[in-house]
Design a protein around this motif. Structure first.
Motif, PDB file in Angstrom:
ATOM      1  N   GLY A 245      18.439  46.433 -52.107  1.00  0.00           N
ATOM      2  CA  GLY A 245      19.779  46.780 -52.627  1.00  0.00           C
ATOM      3  C   GLY A 245      20.413  47.903 -51.814  1.00  0.00           C
ATOM      4  N   ILE A 246      21.658  48.179 -52.151  1.00  0.00           N
ATOM      5  CA  ILE A 246      22.402  49.230 -51.437  1.00  0.00           C
ATOM      6  C   ILE A 246      22.548  50.416 -52.386  1.00  0.00           C
ATOM      7  N   PRO A 247      22.213  51.626 -51.957  1.00  0.00           N
ATOM      8  CA  PRO A 247      22.335  52.785 -52.859  1.00  0.00           C
ATOM      9  C   PRO A 247      23.749  52.857 -53.450  1.00  0.00           C
TER      10      PRO A 247
ATOM     11  N   ASP B 138      22.821  36.513 -42.557  1.00  0.00           N
ATOM     12  CA  ASP B 138      22.094  37.324 -41.574  1.00  0.00           C
ATOM     13  C   ASP B 138      21.712  38.667 -42.185  1.00  0.00           C
ATOM     14  N   ASN B 139      22.657  39.287 -42.900  1.00  0.00           N
ATOM     15  CA  ASN B 139      22.381  40.567 -43.579  1.00  0.00           C
ATOM     16  C   ASN B 139      21.281  40.395 -44.618  1.00  0.00           C
ATOM     17  N   ALA B 140      21.436  39.329 -45.438  1.00  0.00           N
ATOM     18  CA  ALA B 140      20.474  39.113 -46.525  1.00  0.00           C
ATOM     19  C   ALA B 140      19.058  38.986 -45.960  1.00  0.00           C
ATOM     20  N   ILE B 141      18.928  38.224 -44.869  1.00  0.00           N
ATOM     21  CA  ILE B 141      17.602  38.036 -44.269  1.00  0.00           C
ATOM     22  C   ILE B 141      17.123  39.349 -43.631  1.00  0.00           C
ATOM     23  N   LYS B 142      18.070  40.033 -42.983  1.00  0.00           N
ATOM     24  CA  LYS B 142      17.747  41.264 -42.251  1.00  0.00           C
ATOM     25  C   LYS B 142      17.242  42.355 -43.195  1.00  0.00           C
ATOM     26  N   TYR B 143      17.912  42.503 -44.367  1.00  0.00           N
ATOM     27  CA  TYR B 143      17.571  43.633 -45.244  1.00  0.00           C
ATOM     28  C   TYR B 143      16.604  43.249 -46.371  1.00  0.00           C
ATOM     29  N   THR B 144      16.130  41.981 -46.381  1.00  0.00           N
ATOM     30  CA  THR B 144      15.152  41.591 -47.409  1.00  0.00           C
ATOM     31  C   THR B 144      13.744  41.679 -46.793  1.00  0.00           C
TER      32      THR B 144
ATOM     33  N   ALA C  40      22.738  35.696 -52.455  1.00  0.00           N
ATOM     34  CA  ALA C  40      21.924  36.651 -53.223  1.00  0.00           C
ATOM     35  C   ALA C  40      20.569  36.840 -52.536  1.00  0.00           C
ATOM     36  N   ASP C  41      20.077  38.065 -52.575  1.00  0.00           N
ATOM     37  CA  ASP C  41      18.730  38.311 -52.024  1.00  0.00           C
ATOM     38  C   ASP C  41      17.972  39.191 -53.004  1.00  0.00           C
ATOM     39  N   ASN C  42      16.675  39.319 -52.786  1.00  0.00           N
ATOM     40  CA  ASN C  42      15.923  40.233 -53.661  1.00  0.00           C
ATOM     41  C   ASN C  42      15.389  41.407 -52.833  1.00  0.00           C
TER      42      ASN C  42
ATOM     43  N   SER D 203      19.279  45.290 -36.169  1.00  0.00           N
ATOM     44  CA  SER D 203      20.485  45.714 -36.882  1.00  0.00           C
ATOM     45  C   SER D 203      21.730  45.576 -36.026  1.00  0.00           C
ATOM     46  N   GLY D 204      22.860  45.419 -36.719  1.00  0.00           N
ATOM     47  CA  GLY D 204      24.126  45.295 -35.990  1.00  0.00           C
ATOM     48  C   GLY D 204      24.810  46.649 -35.897  1.00  0.00           C
ATOM     49  N   ALA D 205      26.123  46.587 -35.614  1.00  0.00           N
ATOM     50  CA  ALA D 205      26.854  47.845 -35.417  1.00  0.00           C
ATOM     51  C   ALA D 205      27.592  48.277 -36.672  1.00  0.00           C
ATOM     52  N   GLY D 206      27.393  47.534 -37.743  1.00  0.00           N
ATOM     53  CA  GLY D 206      28.108  47.883 -38.983  1.00  0.00           C
ATOM     54  C   GLY D 206      29.479  47.246 -39.035  1.00  0.00           C
ATOM     55  N   LEU D 207      29.657  46.129 -38.301  1.00  0.00           N
ATOM     56  CA  LEU D 207      30.970  45.449 -38.298  1.00  0.00           C
ATOM     57  C   LEU D 207      30.932  44.110 -39.021  1.00  0.00           C
ATOM     58  N   GLY D 208      29.691  43.615 -39.302  1.00  0.00           N
ATOM     59  CA  GLY D 208      29.543  42.271 -39.871  1.00  0.00           C
ATOM     60  C   GLY D 208      30.298  42.087 -41.169  1.00  0.00           C
ATOM     61  N   LEU D 209      30.156  43.042 -42.113  1.00  0.00           N
ATOM     62  CA  LEU D 209      30.825  42.892 -43.415  1.00  0.00           C
ATOM     63  C   LEU D 209      32.338  43.096 -43.298  1.00  0.00           C
ATOM     64  N   SER D 210      32.755  43.969 -42.357  1.00  0.00           N
ATOM     65  CA  SER D 210      34.211  44.161 -42.156  1.00  0.00           C
ATOM     66  C   SER D 210      34.840  42.857 -41.717  1.00  0.00           C
TER      67      SER D 210
ATOM     68  N   PHE E  79      31.806  50.015 -38.960  1.00  0.00           N
ATOM     69  CA  PHE E  79      30.692  50.794 -38.394  1.00  0.00           C
ATOM     70  C   PHE E  79      29.862  51.496 -39.461  1.00  0.00           C
ATOM     71  N   PHE E  80      30.057  51.092 -40.731  1.00  0.00           N
ATOM     72  CA  PHE E  80      29.261  51.760 -41.765  1.00  0.00           C
ATOM     73  C   PHE E  80      27.899  51.085 -41.899  1.00  0.00           C
ATOM     74  N   ARG E  81      26.869  51.926 -41.938  1.00  0.00           N
ATOM     75  CA  ARG E  81      25.525  51.419 -42.221  1.00  0.00           C
ATOM     76  C   ARG E  81      24.906  52.324 -43.261  1.00  0.00           C
ATOM     77  N   ALA E  82      24.364  51.714 -44.315  1.00  0.00           N
ATOM     78  CA  ALA E  82      23.859  52.508 -45.437  1.00  0.00           C
ATOM     79  C   ALA E  82      22.740  53.443 -44.983  1.00  0.00           C
ATOM     80  N   ASP E  83      21.896  52.961 -44.117  1.00  0.00           N
ATOM     81  CA  ASP E  83      20.801  53.803 -43.654  1.00  0.00           C
ATOM     82  C   ASP E  83      20.875  53.863 -42.134  1.00  0.00           C
TER      83      ASP E  83
HETATM   84  P1  ADP Z   1      25.227  45.639 -39.986  1.00  0.00           P
HETATM   85  O1  ADP Z   1      25.642  45.110 -38.706  1.00  0.00           O
HETATM   86  O2  ADP Z   1      24.664  47.004 -39.964  1.00  0.00           O
HETATM   87  O3  ADP Z   1      24.465  44.687 -40.824  1.00  0.00           O
HETATM   88  P2  ADP Z   1      27.262  45.128 -41.911  1.00  0.00           P
HETATM   89  O4  ADP Z   1      28.709  45.480 -41.912  1.00  0.00           O
HETATM   90  O5  ADP Z   1      26.933  43.704 -41.935  1.00  0.00           O
HETATM   91  O6  ADP Z   1      26.615  45.852 -40.710  1.00  0.00           O
HETATM   92  O7  ADP Z   1      26.615  45.837 -43.148  1.00  0.00           O
HETATM   93  C1  ADP Z   1      26.892  47.179 -43.421  1.00  0.00           C
HETATM   94  C2  ADP Z   1      25.747  47.849 -44.121  1.00  0.00           C
HETATM   95  O8  ADP Z   1      25.658  47.327 -45.455  1.00  0.00           O
HETATM   96  C3  ADP Z   1      24.425  47.545 -43.498  1.00  0.00           C
HETATM   97  O9  ADP Z   1      24.134  48.469 -42.465  1.00  0.00           O
HETATM   98  C4  ADP Z   1      23.472  47.704 -44.656  1.00  0.00           C
HETATM   99  O10 ADP Z   1      23.118  49.057 -44.815  1.00  0.00           O
HETATM  100  C5  ADP Z   1      24.291  47.282 -45.848  1.00  0.00           C
HETATM  101  N1  ADP Z   1      23.982  45.890 -46.266  1.00  0.00           N
HETATM  102  C6  ADP Z   1      24.692  44.790 -45.964  1.00  0.00           C
HETATM  103  N2  ADP Z   1      24.178  43.701 -46.507  1.00  0.00           N
HETATM  104  C7  ADP Z   1      23.072  44.108 -47.200  1.00  0.00           C
HETATM  105  C8  ADP Z   1      22.083  43.450 -47.991  1.00  0.00           C
HETATM  106  N3  ADP Z   1      22.125  42.126 -48.218  1.00  0.00           N
HETATM  107  N4  ADP Z   1      21.112  44.204 -48.546  1.00  0.00           N
HETATM  108  C9  ADP Z   1      21.089  45.533 -48.358  1.00  0.00           C
HETATM  109  N5  ADP Z   1      21.969  46.235 -47.609  1.00  0.00           N
HETATM  110  C10 ADP Z   1      22.957  45.511 -47.019  1.00  0.00           C
END
Ligand code: ADP
Length: 482
Positions: free
Chosen positions: A415-417, A382-388, A410-412, A442-449, A428-432
């Motif tokens: 990237g993440i700074p 979901d993240n890969a599709i969302k941020y690509t 993997a996505d193209n 976008s989600g709440a920043g909990l998906g990767l946790s 709850f962390f979101r890069a941007d």
């Molecule tokens: P969110 O619900 O915001 O996606 P996640 O915990 O899944 O929360 O991701 C945290 C942050 O990591 C995202 O807000 C995004 O900034 C960054 N991120 C996650 N996956 C990717 C990705 N594939 N490409 C770029 N940034 C990503």
């Protein structure tokens, strides 16, 4: 009374010391008594030798049969020592001469009393002749009693018996003095040592009392306080260090909890505000067109779904933190699960013209919680599709080694700074923040946790293996036999 450690320590110490002193005193007393008696016995033997030598000399001067009595008396007169009595008897036991009948040359004031030559005393002494291994015996009498020694001797062809009685008065006085000294010394030493022990125990346990008082004052608002460490090397120092480390962990947990609650309420405020605003706008006019109502309802529905997703994610994490989220492993094929996930997100990828593919070289059987791994993989995809960006590519690759299975997404995308890469797994962390907050998907920043917790709940890992301008790769490693 003995509830404190220092009282118990002192009691133990005093008990051990008393037992040791008592044992030591008994041994010393016994040794002194034995050596005193041994010395006396030796002197009795010596005295008997000298007495008999004098007697023999006297007999030589008057060798008649009755002369033995007068020779014995003469010999007794020559052997007048304080506290000593002599008796010469026939072989049958009839008394021929006793020193008590003679005038004493020893001044009475300072002398030890001469033991009385009674028939009972003589009988007891003569009894020793039948037991040659024990030639000496103690007689009970006033002023310390007496020690007696008997031996047979021959004179002028007849056999006689010599009995010497020595007063035990000086020896019993010495032993009495030792008993009195020990009787005072032992309680005094025990008392003094106990007082010293109590003082030392109190002094060395004082930091414990201090630590207890300080620890008692530490609460939620003073969780940053720490216990003082006087000497980090000793037991108390190590206890304080361990306690401080525990406080560090609690502090961190509190901080995380506080941040979680603050972030959660912040995160929930936005959809709730949108819900309220949108419903107020919809209700502000008496009547609206169906299309306007439909649009408002669709916004409300969208925000409600978002809200429900956030609440669901928060609930998952709080159950995971409490160790209450059930993980039920069973055997399944990872390649099938990945194909399933890819299939279910194909339309989402197609909406952004993203090419979604899967690389799975072979069947990969795995024992794990299938629904949790599905959730992890869906979050990553979901993240890969969302941020690509539109037209990009997303690839899922699965591989296996002897001990683990590996899934990478993997996505193209952009990237993440680098400065945020270490924080992407934080709650709850979101890069941007600005970009994602306005982004309706976008989600709440909990998906990767959650994804990371799932990998760790299987004793595996989830890492950001690479992320730069050419895209990002997330890799999960799940042990085959957790
Ligand atoms: P969110 O619900 O915001 O996606 P996640 O915990 O899944 O929360 O991701 C945290 C942050 O990591 C995202 O807000 C995004 O900034 C960054 N991120 C996650 N996956 C990717 C990705 N594939 N490409 C770029 N940034 C990503």
């Amino acid at each position: 009374m003995f509830s404190s450690v220092r009282s118990r320590l002192t009691l133990w110490y005093a008990t051990v010391l008393t037992c040791t002193l008592l044992l030591l005193s008994l041994v010393i007393y016994w040794i002194v008594k034995q050596s005193v008696l041994a010395r006396m016995d030796a002197s009795l033997v010596e005295l008997s030798d000298s007495f008999l030598a004098t007697l023999e000399a006297e007999l030589n001067d008057a060798p008649a049969a009755e002369g033995i009595s007068s020779a014995a008396r003469q010999s007794m007169l020559e052997h007048q020592y304080p506290g000593h009595s002599f008796a010469v008897l026939t072989a049958k036991g009839d008394l021929l001469a006793g020193s008590s009948e003679l005038p004493s040359a020893v001044p009475e004031k300072h002398a030890d009393p001469n033991p009385e030559i009674s028939p009972a005393a003589l009988q007891t002494c003569l009894a020793t002749l039948s037991t040659p291994s024990k030639p000496f015996r103690n007689l009970r009498a006033s002023r310390g009693g007496a020690r007696c020694y008997a031996r047979t001797f021959s004179a002028a062809g007849n056999s006689y018996q010599l009995v010497i009685l020595a007063s035990l008065h000086p020896e019993s006085e010495l032993l009495e003095n030792i008993r009195i000294a020990l009787g005072w010394l032992i309680p005094f030493t025990v008392l003094l040592a106990s007082a010293g022990g109590y003082f030392l125990a109190r002094k060395s346990l004082a930091p414990v009392a201090d630590m207890t008082a300080r620890a008692d004052r530490i609460g939620e608002s003073t969780i940053h306080d720490r216990l003082p460490i006087q000497n980090p090397q000793d037991e108390l120092g190590r206890l304080a260090t361990t306690f401080n480390r525990l406080l560090d962990r609690l502090d961190l947990a509190f901080e995380r909890q506080r941040r979680f609650i603050a972030d959660a309420s912040h995160e929930l405020r936005t959809p709730v505000a949108i819900l309220m605003g949108e419903s107020e706008v919809a209700l502000s006019k008496e009547s609206r067109s169906t299309a306007e109502y439909r649009e408002s309802l669709s916004i409300l529905h969208h925000e409600a779904r978002r809200l429900s997703r956030v609440v669901d994610d928060m609930f998952t994490l709080s159950r995971a933190d409490a160790g209450q989220y059930p993980v039920t492993p069973r055997e399944f094929y990872l390649d099938e699960l990945a194909a399933d996930c890819v299939q279910s997100l194909r339309s989402l990828a197609a909406a952004k013209s993203i090419s979604l593919s899967i690389q799975s070289p072979a069947e990969i059987p795995l024992v794990a919680d299938e629904s949790l791994l599905r959730r992890m993989l869906l979050n990553l995809l979901d993240n890969a599709i969302k941020y690509t960006p539109t037209g990009g590519t997303v690839t899922v690759a699965i591989s296996q080694s002897s001990d683990a299975a590996e899934i990478s997404v993997a996505d193209n995308g952009p990237g993440i700074p680098p400065e945020f890469q270490s924080r992407v797994f934080e709650r709850f962390f979101r890069a941007d923040q600005a970009r994602t907050r306005t982004n309706s998907g976008s989600g709440a920043g909990l998906g990767l946790s959650i994804a990371k917790w799932i990998a760790e709940a299987h004793h595996g890992t989830l890492q950001l293996s690479r992320s730069d301008a050419t895209g990002s790769i997330f890799t999960a490693r799940i042990p085959r036999n957790p």
